[in-house]
Design an enzyme around this catalytic site. Sequence first.
Site, mmCIF file in Angstrom:
data_model
loop_
_atom_site.group_PDB
_atom_site.id
_atom_site.type_symbol
_atom_site.label_atom_id
_atom_site.label_comp_id
_atom_site.label_asym_id
_atom_site.label_seq_id
_atom_site.Cartn_x
_atom_site.Cartn_y
_atom_site.Cartn_z
ATOM 1 N N GLY A 1 95.815 41.222 -52.667
ATOM 2 C CA GLY A 1 95.065 40.019 -53.032
ATOM 3 C C GLY A 1 93.612 40.434 -53.057
ATOM 4 N N HIS A 2 93.066 40.611 -54.247
ATOM 5 C CA HIS A 2 91.697 41.113 -54.384
ATOM 6 C C HIS A 2 90.792 39.983 -54.865
ATOM 7 C CE1 HIS A 2 93.182 45.561 -54.795
ATOM 8 N NE2 HIS A 2 93.564 44.972 -53.681
ATOM 9 N N LYS B 1 87.855 45.440 -51.760
ATOM 10 C CA LYS B 1 88.006 46.345 -52.911
ATOM 11 C C LYS B 1 87.749 45.622 -54.233
ATOM 12 C CE LYS B 1 92.165 47.214 -51.360
ATOM 13 N NZ LYS B 1 92.101 46.635 -50.006
ATOM 14 N N ASP C 1 92.208 44.616 -47.373
ATOM 15 C CA ASP C 1 91.272 43.479 -47.424
ATOM 16 C C ASP C 1 89.840 43.880 -47.090
ATOM 17 O OD1 ASP C 1 93.468 41.890 -48.022
ATOM 18 O OD2 ASP C 1 93.854 41.461 -45.909
ATOM 19 N N GLN D 1 95.843 47.794 -50.755
ATOM 20 C CA GLN D 1 96.066 48.004 -49.314
ATOM 21 C C GLN D 1 94.978 48.920 -48.753
ATOM 22 O OE1 GLN D 1 99.220 48.357 -51.480
ATOM 23 N NE2 GLN D 1 98.903 46.184 -51.283
HETATM 24 P P1 GDP Z 1 90.507 43.321 -50.990
HETATM 25 O O1 GDP Z 1 91.952 43.058 -50.828
HETATM 26 O O2 GDP Z 1 90.091 44.644 -50.423
HETATM 27 O O3 GDP Z 1 90.002 43.142 -52.397
HETATM 28 O O4 GDP Z 1 89.759 42.227 -50.087
HETATM 29 P P2 GDP Z 1 90.126 40.655 -50.010
HETATM 30 O O5 GDP Z 1 89.628 40.002 -51.238
HETATM 31 O O6 GDP Z 1 91.540 40.450 -49.629
HETATM 32 O O7 GDP Z 1 89.297 40.240 -48.736
HETATM 33 C C1 GDP Z 1 87.919 40.367 -48.666
HETATM 34 C C2 GDP Z 1 87.331 38.976 -48.401
HETATM 35 O O8 GDP Z 1 85.992 39.102 -47.993
HETATM 36 C C3 GDP Z 1 87.304 38.086 -49.623
HETATM 37 O O9 GDP Z 1 87.452 36.750 -49.233
HETATM 38 C C4 GDP Z 1 85.908 38.334 -50.190
HETATM 39 O O10 GDP Z 1 85.432 37.250 -50.959
HETATM 40 C C5 GDP Z 1 85.121 38.480 -48.931
HETATM 41 N N1 GDP Z 1 83.971 39.393 -49.003
HETATM 42 C C6 GDP Z 1 83.836 40.552 -49.695
HETATM 43 N N2 GDP Z 1 82.666 41.141 -49.395
HETATM 44 C C7 GDP Z 1 82.055 40.352 -48.498
HETATM 45 C C8 GDP Z 1 80.832 40.443 -47.773
HETATM 46 O O11 GDP Z 1 80.073 41.397 -47.888
HETATM 47 N N3 GDP Z 1 80.548 39.434 -46.903
HETATM 48 C C9 GDP Z 1 81.373 38.366 -46.719
HETATM 49 N N4 GDP Z 1 81.012 37.436 -45.859
HETATM 50 N N5 GDP Z 1 82.529 38.255 -47.378
HETATM 51 C C10 GDP Z 1 82.879 39.235 -48.237
HETATM 52 P P1 IMO Z 2 95.034 44.313 -50.279
HETATM 53 O O1 IMO Z 2 95.201 45.169 -51.514
HETATM 54 C C1 IMO Z 2 96.254 43.599 -46.145
HETATM 55 C C2 IMO Z 2 100.416 44.554 -45.129
HETATM 56 C C3 IMO Z 2 101.317 43.395 -44.778
HETATM 57 C C4 IMO Z 2 102.261 44.082 -43.805
HETATM 58 C C5 IMO Z 2 102.426 45.473 -44.418
HETATM 59 C C6 IMO Z 2 103.665 45.645 -45.286
HETATM 60 O O2 IMO Z 2 94.700 42.908 -50.548
HETATM 61 O O3 IMO Z 2 94.133 44.997 -49.307
HETATM 62 P P2 IMO Z 2 104.323 44.814 -47.716
HETATM 63 O O4 IMO Z 2 104.442 43.426 -48.277
HETATM 64 O O5 IMO Z 2 103.357 45.670 -48.445
HETATM 65 O O6 IMO Z 2 105.641 45.472 -47.522
HETATM 66 O O7 IMO Z 2 103.746 44.590 -46.218
HETATM 67 O O8 IMO Z 2 101.273 45.678 -45.222
HETATM 68 N N1 IMO Z 2 99.736 44.427 -46.437
HETATM 69 C C7 IMO Z 2 98.437 44.135 -46.589
HETATM 70 N N2 IMO Z 2 97.494 43.819 -45.663
HETATM 71 N N3 IMO Z 2 95.932 43.701 -47.459
HETATM 72 C C8 IMO Z 2 96.851 44.043 -48.375
HETATM 73 O O9 IMO Z 2 96.537 44.291 -49.669
HETATM 74 C C9 IMO Z 2 98.183 44.230 -47.965
HETATM 75 N N4 IMO Z 2 99.326 44.543 -48.604
HETATM 76 C C10 IMO Z 2 100.264 44.678 -47.658
HETATM 77 O O10 IMO Z 2 100.603 42.354 -44.163
HETATM 78 O O11 IMO Z 2 101.641 44.237 -42.561
HETATM 79 MG MG MG Z 3 93.237 41.614 -50.020
#
Ligand code: GDP
Ligand code: IMO
Ligand code: MG
Length: 423
Positions: free
Chosen positions: A40-41, A16, A13, A221
């Site tokens: 979840g991107h 990415k 998270d 991840q």
């Molecule tokens: P990913 O899994 O690495 O793609 O990241 P996620 O989408 O799960 O989580 C990142 C969260 O931070 C999302 O809700 C984005 O919309 C938000 N986000 C990304 N970059 C920024 C930033 O620079 N500032 C803030 N406030 N939010 C951000």
């Molecule tokens: P993105 O790509 C954050 C965590 C789960 C759990 C562990 C194992 O959005 O960054 P799994 O379902 O993969 O067997 O769970 O990994 N986990 C993540 N945490 N971002 C993710 O993906 C994750 N994918 C798995 O919360 O701790």
């Molecule tokens: Mg994510």
Amino acid sequence: MKVDVLLGLQWGDEGKGKIVDVLTPNYDVISRFQGGPNAGHTLEFNEQKYILRSVPSGIFQGGKINIIGNGVVLDPLLFKQEAEALAASGHDLKKKLYISKKAHLILPTHRVLDAAYEAAKGAGKIGTTGKGIGPTYTDKISRNGVRVGDILHDFDTIYDAAKARHEAILKSLHYDYDIRELEKQWFEGIEYLKEFTLIDSEHVINNYLKEGKTVLAEGAQGTMLDIDFGSYPFVTSSNTICAGCCTGLGVAPRNIGEVYGIFKAYCTRVGSGPFPTELFDETGDKLCEIGHEFGSVTGRRRRCGWIDLVALKYSIMLNGVTQLIMMKSDVLDSFETIKACVGYFIDGEETTEFPYRMDDSIRPIYAELPGWKTDMTEMTNEDEFPEEFNAYISFLEEELGVPIKIVSVGPDRAQTIVRYTEE
Ligand code: GDP
Ligand code: IMO
Ligand code: MG
């Protein structure tokens, strides 16, 4: 040409999805190489927000090819839901998304097994996303997996054998379940999958490289969730590090180019497991609130804490990171002081080395820096950066030994600042 790789350096998270979308105009092909719908991107632009799980984050910029590589595990039901929702919002994937025949399928019973194993672990549970990731990779490694390419040949026999094996395990665990509805929808997903171009992605990608096409690989991840090097056993079931890109796409190590390492200006984690810099006080709550730190897939509250440079250095080493990208610095805009963990106390000893076993006994050693107390969300150029923010960046670059090339100051595509490069 070489494959550039973008990967998370913390516990996932990091942002990415946003940055892959930002970088996409520089590439011809965007490809996922591991993980599955546990990801979840999030992408935001033109006041629209999208959350992608299995689909690469390159689909919103015109004319790009997107590939789901062999290292990915795919749930046809969730994929159908995701692709149909995107089609409904005007993004038809059929012409721009190819899927590797060697990617493994997540079966309905894999999801049940994930839940059953978690229940059996009780208080020691991993806190998985419940998407069947672990059981699917387990079947892959134990040579019992079902692959996307199997749907084209005698699929019922292959499916029934796998399901029977899973049912026997579930029986031994005395786990009650009913997958009739799930299974029906899953098979609709299989039919839907047949409408896509299923490819031998290793050939396709290597041919693209020969033709001079540029490829960006999108990690899922983060390094601290890597099956070998993460905070084992509280990890996911794939190699999230750069090496995973080689096996997950069929790209030779010498064909890896830039490695973009992405991290938050602080740190978060979802699920169970050690997190040395976790904050249990109002500072942690403040990070969670301002950063909207709730899982994009599960909605779970993300645990929050200060940035951990011991872990980050380890991640940079494992991945061979060539450029750093710092996300969510805006979340720290109102903080008086900012802390960064520069060492660990383990059994009374001080260390800056990432230990064999990460556990709850580790105590962080912090450096403290002044906050910049400036709203940075509207900034578009590094010339506007406050002095204290520049000092934070210099401090991190010095500690980490890699330049921070991009700074993100908000969730929107536009809130991204590319720094001047001084070679
Ligand atoms: P990913 O899994 O690495 O793609 O990241 P996620 O989408 O799960 O989580 C990142 C969260 O931070 C999302 O809700 C984005 O919309 C938000 N986000 C990304 N970059 C920024 C930033 O620079 N500032 C803030 N406030 N939010 C951000
Ligand atoms: P993105 O790509 C954050 C965590 C789960 C759990 C562990 C194992 O959005 O960054 P799994 O379902 O993969 O067997 O769970 O990994 N986990 C993540 N945490 N971002 C993710 O993906 C994750 N994918 C798995 O919360 O701790
Ligand atoms: Mg994510």
